[in-house]
Write a protein that holds these residues in place. Structure first.
Motif, mmCIF file in Angstrom:
data_model
loop_
_atom_site.group_PDB
_atom_site.id
_atom_site.type_symbol
_atom_site.label_atom_id
_atom_site.label_comp_id
_atom_site.label_asym_id
_atom_site.label_seq_id
_atom_site.Cartn_x
_atom_site.Cartn_y
_atom_site.Cartn_z
ATOM 1 N N GLY A 261 66.587 85.725 26.311
ATOM 2 C CA GLY A 261 67.478 84.829 26.566
ATOM 3 C C GLY A 261 67.954 84.186 25.239
ATOM 4 N N ILE A 262 67.261 83.903 24.274
ATOM 5 C CA ILE A 262 67.816 83.428 22.902
ATOM 6 C C ILE A 262 68.621 84.417 22.315
ATOM 7 N N LEU A 263 68.238 85.659 22.083
ATOM 8 C CA LEU A 263 69.205 86.626 21.636
ATOM 9 C C LEU A 263 70.511 87.099 22.391
ATOM 10 N N LEU A 264 70.312 87.048 23.791
ATOM 11 C CA LEU A 264 71.595 87.307 24.313
ATOM 12 C C LEU A 264 72.602 86.194 24.125
ATOM 13 N N THR A 265 72.040 84.784 24.338
ATOM 14 C CA THR A 265 72.837 83.645 24.047
ATOM 15 C C THR A 265 73.533 83.730 22.766
ATOM 16 N N HIS A 266 72.974 84.021 21.706
ATOM 17 C CA HIS A 266 73.655 84.092 20.639
ATOM 18 C C HIS A 266 74.680 85.454 20.658
ATOM 19 N N TYR A 267 74.269 86.563 21.205
ATOM 20 C CA TYR A 267 75.273 87.538 21.139
ATOM 21 C C TYR A 267 76.334 86.990 21.919
ATOM 22 N N ASN A 268 76.297 86.615 23.050
ATOM 23 C CA ASN A 268 77.508 86.235 24.160
ATOM 24 C C ASN A 268 78.112 85.040 23.284
ATOM 25 N N GLY A 269 77.425 84.280 22.852
ATOM 26 C CA GLY A 269 78.031 82.893 21.838
ATOM 27 C C GLY A 269 78.095 82.062 23.183
ATOM 28 N N SER A 270 77.529 82.101 24.359
ATOM 29 C CA SER A 270 77.659 81.219 25.290
ATOM 30 C C SER A 270 76.296 81.602 26.553
ATOM 31 N N ILE A 271 76.170 80.587 27.442
ATOM 32 C CA ILE A 271 75.164 80.564 28.371
ATOM 33 C C ILE A 271 75.560 79.700 29.558
ATOM 34 N N GLY A 272 75.155 80.022 30.742
ATOM 35 C CA GLY A 272 75.896 79.172 31.931
ATOM 36 C C GLY A 272 74.656 79.122 32.867
ATOM 37 N N PRO A 273 74.878 78.497 33.857
ATOM 38 C CA PRO A 273 73.930 78.243 34.998
ATOM 39 C C PRO A 273 73.677 79.609 35.997
ATOM 40 N N SER A 274 74.849 80.545 35.689
ATOM 41 C CA SER A 274 74.672 81.647 36.747
ATOM 42 C C SER A 274 73.531 82.407 36.113
ATOM 43 N N GLU A 275 73.157 82.209 35.098
ATOM 44 C CA GLU A 275 72.038 83.179 34.328
ATOM 45 C C GLU A 275 70.554 82.629 35.024
ATOM 46 N N VAL A 276 70.589 81.599 35.659
ATOM 47 C CA VAL A 276 69.323 81.041 36.255
ATOM 48 C C VAL A 276 69.361 80.981 37.832
ATOM 49 N N SER A 277 70.209 81.769 38.397
ATOM 50 C CA SER A 277 70.342 81.508 39.790
ATOM 51 C C SER A 277 69.053 82.504 40.584
ATOM 52 N N VAL A 278 68.921 82.187 41.815
ATOM 53 C CA VAL A 278 67.773 82.847 42.255
ATOM 54 C C VAL A 278 67.977 84.143 42.176
#
Lengths: 357, 387, 295
Positions: A261-278
């Protein structure tokens, strides 16, 4: 020596394959495939951790995307929240002097004071570990599917929290996350110029994690885990501290997910709630099922492959359906995963409707 | 050979063939203009992305049937993100680096747009977003534009009307997604300008199926009006729930109320709801001299004829995006990224479905308060609100 | 808060709580017969409502609802036959994962059959404007329909399980499958029947709530989670307790709305779920057998 070759041989072969793939992609007309491969590798990291949990400790987690989010969101919040207003407070002042903070400018040119990525990363990992302990300690005592339910609830709560709280950007998530300066010139960064560099960074992290997992599986701990998976009561009667091993595996799998999660967030430059969906959590489970519950290589390979296909939009509007179908098919026919030789006789017999011996 | 096709026929055949080859050669000489589109065709934002994708395809087909722009056809590549920002990122990078598109239409939601804003800017690819957040064009990024009207203008319309009706204590309920939260922020910010007090402001879960709880709360605070800022399914429930618990005050909705289905969902309870919206919804009642009438009626007829479903303002945003892009390409006379971008900023008086666009270097949206019309529901149909 | 407000909240609470209770009963029926938690339970409600909406174009409302219930029951049986029956001697975990896959399949299937638009059945009596006063609180007549239908379902099920032969056979299977088999009860048929029954009551509940809440293809999952919470709260397998637990959760949610920001309404049910799982996994009304869940 022979044993080490058997254990690590595939890792070296994989490393070689990774380099070959990069050279091939760079030389071809499709160097941009590397971007999607890089993203897929980070998702595969989550899958790897889940594989350890499901295949070796025999526990299901239906909320693993929640750990991905705890890691990613913590890193995102710490590296983007502006502490400029508090710059003279004691704690912040100390952080500045120790070099934990960075000065920069925001979109509108105003000065900003944020944490630098390294302390954010470490905090995120520590936080994830604590959360995993918090859930694991009471729930792992329970039998069977209760951990699955608790992790489902956990994933849901994290989803609600990140969607509801202002500090997490609510429904739009957090964007403008800065790149992660690793060592020297190495940077986790999504821009095209850094593409090859990031490809290798991602694969290095993944292979290191894989080596760690392989070591774990072949160690005393791994053997203990496998004995638990085979027959928990027997293992317990032999003196294996089943509870402690299961808890440790749970926390470790959570840390793998958080790292992804940490590395992908830095790679994409963003993170959103869709990454936590069921659905995301279900996807991870589906991928582990396909790759092989107790098959680290299978999980890794399938993780990269299926995430890659999904990111490229190959499944079109049937994206969720594909993963749901995979889940069912795997559970029905090949619960050991695709990359383990299936019991052909049994399969043929079942398809013909005959009972098999 | 003296049998077979006589000489003159052979010559004619040869001429015909060579003309055919020449024709296809000249068509091959003008490569198509590649345009990418990133929509949430499926997933939680599909009520936005599905009509947008259909509209874009319809628009491109119409242009291509008429011969294309400057003799070049448009090739539209649509990607479905499912409403997920990470898919939007991945597909955008694919479109920019792999497909080498001139411009990208969409995404459908603000979250996805913000995730790809920098990517498009660095990739020097024009982005015409169909999402509404103000932060998309503020601060201005030279390659990034948006076509929906401003949330703040919608809020101003609501408050203006409330003031005229003499209502000054209002309850605000919004959904907890990006759209709702953006609306909440605007409503709370602008209330004071119109002398209105927001007595209570609550955000509910966007998938909420029963609003009687929160409306009872509003009823207890004796509000004089209710503003609901959300999308489906909640906006179809508010009117009903209000009547059911006996909260008989005026109801204002946002411009997310852009499809007649939402009014139908509330049945008779929806009559009397007030909301600002693009004029597409009342196109047939506009006077013939209205500058937007022709564009709106044509779009409505084409869309409803082709897809057999009601046209909505959401599809209109995609129409406007394609329109602005094609007008800019025509004006620039080429498909060069920089030239088209520069041309986009100079477009004035482009009649779209949302309003008449007037772009500039500082304003990458081009619409003002007059892009909205205050509408109401009368006998289950949209109508312009007459005081 | 004055009395009418409290009453208003309570009515809203028991309305939504009775739907949760029906979903929970659906969980319980299947759990009792097979030990599986059927995650596709929520989808049955939605399939029922969507089917009824489509059928309503061709026939009057009561017929549409009955036919939709029948069709969904058949669907439930098919789900069991196709997916569950094949997997013999599978771990409970595997079966649960299969039902998750089934719920995804059903949901995506609904998306492609009916598209993403929101639909609703018309009100059973009256219109969206009708409202009935009840000691100062105002509710839609549909609310009475919901309460009535749910009460009828619970009563009918209780009588079914107590008095009819099939019902008693199902209870026998739930108690001790081997013993039931020895008595000549075909347990595989009971399993299929349990799925069909769960699907049927789910469909009926979905139809009766549809005019109030509208129906959209992805509403199944949140309902399933709430229903599951209620089932665990009451104690898995205990249907009477599910009714009480359902009403309790419904009331808790709506009363929370009155005090906290509405956005936290969902958090209430999830927190309840986690608390129950951590502190009292056998539920509030635990029977002695279920306490054997502790490892």
């Amino acid at each position: 020596m022979n044993k080490h070759l058997r254990m690590y041989g595939p890792v070296i072969a994989a490393a070689v394959a990774v380099v070959v793939l990069q050279l091939a992609l760079s030389a071809s007309h499709a160097p941009y495939y590397m971007t999607q491969v890089t993203m897929s590798v980070y998702y595969a990291l989550v899958v790897l951790g889940l594989c350890l949990l499901m295949g070796y400790a025999g526990q299901a987690s239906l909320g693993h995307a929640g750990f991905f989010a705890v890691g990613g969101y913590t890193a995102a919040v710490m590296t983007t929240c502006n502490l400029n207003a508090y710059r003279d407070a004691a704690l912040i002042g100390w952080c500045r002097s120790v070099g934990l903070l960075i000065e920069k400018q925001d979109l509108y040119g105003h000065p900003m004071l944020c944490f630098s990525p390294w302390p954010a990363c470490i905090t995120a990992l520590v936080l994830t570990g604590l959360v995993a302990l918090l859930i694991g300690v009471p729930v792992i005592r329970l039998k069977g599917h209760y951990l699955a339910m608790a992790t489902l609830g956990f994933g849901l709560i994290i989803h609600r929290i990140v969607q509801g709280a202002q500090v997490f950007g609510q429904a739009d998530g957090i964007s403008n996350v800065p790149p992660f300066q690793l060592f020297g010139d190495l940077e986790v960064n999504g821009r095209a110029a850094f593409r090859v560099q990031n490809y290798y960074i991602a694969w290095t992290v993944a292979l290191v994690a894989l080596v760690l997992a392989i070591n774990l599986v072949h160690s005393r701990v791994g053997r203990a885990l496998r004995s638990i998976h085979e027959n928990e009561e027997a293992a317990h009667s032999l003196g294996v501290n089943t509870y402690r091993y299961k808890l440790a595996t749970f926390v470790l799998s959570a840390l793998f997910a958080a790292m992804g999660g940490i590395l992908l967030t830095h790679y994409n430059g963003s993170i959103g709630p869709s990454e936590v969906s069921v659905m995301k959590s279900v996807r991870y489970v589906a991928i582990v099922a396909v790759g092989g519950m107790a098959n680290l290589w299978g999980a890794m390979l399938m993780g990269v492959l299926l995430s890659f296909l999904s990111l490229r939009g190959v499944f079109g509007t049937y994206d969720d359906l594909v993963f749901g179908a995979i889940l069912i098919v795997m559970m029905l026919f090949a619960s050991e995963g695709l990359l383990r030789m299936p019991n052909w006789r049994a399969l043929r017999a079942r398809l013909q409707g005959k009972p098999h011996g | 050979m003296n049998t077979g096709t006589p000489g003159i026929l052979r010559v004619a055949l040869a001429m015909g063939l060579s003309m055919g080859i020449a024709h296809s050669a000249s068509a091959a000489d003008a490569p198509p203009i590649r345009v990418g589109a990133v929509f949430s065709v499926t997933g939680p934002a599909s009520f936005l992305g599905a009509p947008e994708a259909k509209t874009a395809e319809m628009f491109v087909q119409k242009i291509n049937d008429a011969g294309g722009i400057n003799g070049r056809k448009i090739q539209l590549i649509i990607k479905d993100t499912g409403g997920k920002p990470e898919s939007a990122i991945s597909m955008t990078k694919q479109l920019i680096e792999e497909e080498k598109v001139l411009a990208i239409i969409g995404p459908s939601t603000s979250g996805e747009t913000m995730a790809i804003k920098n990517i498009c800017q660095e990739g020097e690819t024009i982005l015409l977003s169909c999402a509404a957040a103000e932060t998309i064009v503020n601060p201005v990024a030279s390659y990034v534009f948006k076509t929906p009207q401003k949330d703040s203008d919608a809020a101003r319309w609501i408050y203006k009307t409330m003031k005229e009706k003499g209502l000054n204590k209002v309850g605000v309920i919004t959904s907890n997604d990006g759209f709702g939260m953006a609306g909440k922020a605007q409503l709370e910010k602008l209330a004071g300008d119109f002398g209105i007090t927001v007595v209570i402001s609550e955000a509910y879960d966007k998938q909420e199926t029963d609003l009687t709880g929160v409306l009872t709360k509003l009823k207890g605070r004796q509000v004089q009006g209710v503003i609901n800022w959300s999308i489906v399914p909640a906006q179809g429930l508010v009117a009903k729930n209000m009547k059911q618990i006996g909260l008989d005050v005026p109801l204002f909705q946002s411009h997310g109320f852009g499809n007649i289905k939402y009014a139908q969902a509330s049945g008779e309870a929806a009559n009397g709801t007030l909301f600002p919206a693009g004029r597409l919804l009342v196109a047939d009642t506009l006077p013939d001299k209205h500058p937007q009438k022709k564009v709106l009626m044509t779009y409505k007829k084409d869309y409803e004829g082709k897809y057999k479903e009601d046209a909505s303002t959401f599809g209109g945003h995609a129409y406007d995006a394609m329109l602005l892009l094609t007008e800019a390409v025509k004006k620039a006379g080429s498909a060069d990224h920089k030239k088209v971008r520069d041309a986009l900023e100079t477009l004035k008086d482009v009649v779209g479905t949302a309003g008449v666009f007037k772009m500039s270097a500082e304003d990458h949206n081009g619409l003002g308060m007059d892009a909205f019309e205050l509408l109401t529901i009368k006998d289950g149909k949209f109508a312009t609100y007459r005081k | 808060m004055d009395f009418t407000q409290v009453l208003q909240y309570c009515l809203a609470g028991i309305t939504v709580g009775s739907v949760y209770a029906i979903v929970a009963i659906g969980f319980n029926i299947i759990y009792s017969a097979t030990g599986i938690i059927n995650f596709a339970q929520g989808e049955f409600l939605i399939v029922g409502a969507m089917t009824a909406v489509s059928l309503h174009h061709y026939m009057p409302l009561p017929m549409a609802v009955l036919l939709a219930v029948a069709i969904t029951a058949v669907l439930g049986g098919l789900v069991e036959l196709v997916f569950i029956r094949r997997v013999r001697d599978a771990s409970v975990l595997r079966l649960i994962v299969i039902t998750i896959g089934v719920s995804i399949l059903l949901r995506e299937g609904m998306l492609h059959v009916w598209d993403e638009q929101v639909r609703g059945l018309p009100y059973f009596t009256g219109t969206s404007l009708s409202t009935i006063g009840l000691m100062g609180a105002r509710i839609s007549p549909q609310v009475l329909w919901v309460l009535g239908v749910c009460t009828v379902i619970v009563t009918a099920l209780t009588l079914f399980f107590k008095l009819t032969l099939t019902g008693r056979a199902m209870r026998a299977c739930a108690d001790d499958r081997m013993a039931a088999r020895l008595c000549g009860i075909k347990d595989s048929r009971m399993v299929t029947l349990s799925f069909m029954l769960s699907a049927a009551i789910g469909a009926l509940a979905g139809c009766v709530i549809s005019p109030l809440t509208q129906t959209q293809y992805d509403m199944g999952a949140p309902l399933a989670i709430k229903g599951f919470t209620v089932a665990i709260l009451g104690g898995l397998g205990n249907s009477m307790a599910a009714v009480v637990a359902g009403l309790l959760l419904g009331l808790l949610e709506t009363l929370a709305v009155s005090q906290l920001p509405v956005a936290y309404k969902e958090v209430v049910s999830i927190v309840v779920l986690l608390l129950v799982l951590i502190f009292r996994p056998s539920g509030l009304f635990a029977r002695r057998e279920t306490s054997a869940l502790r490892a």
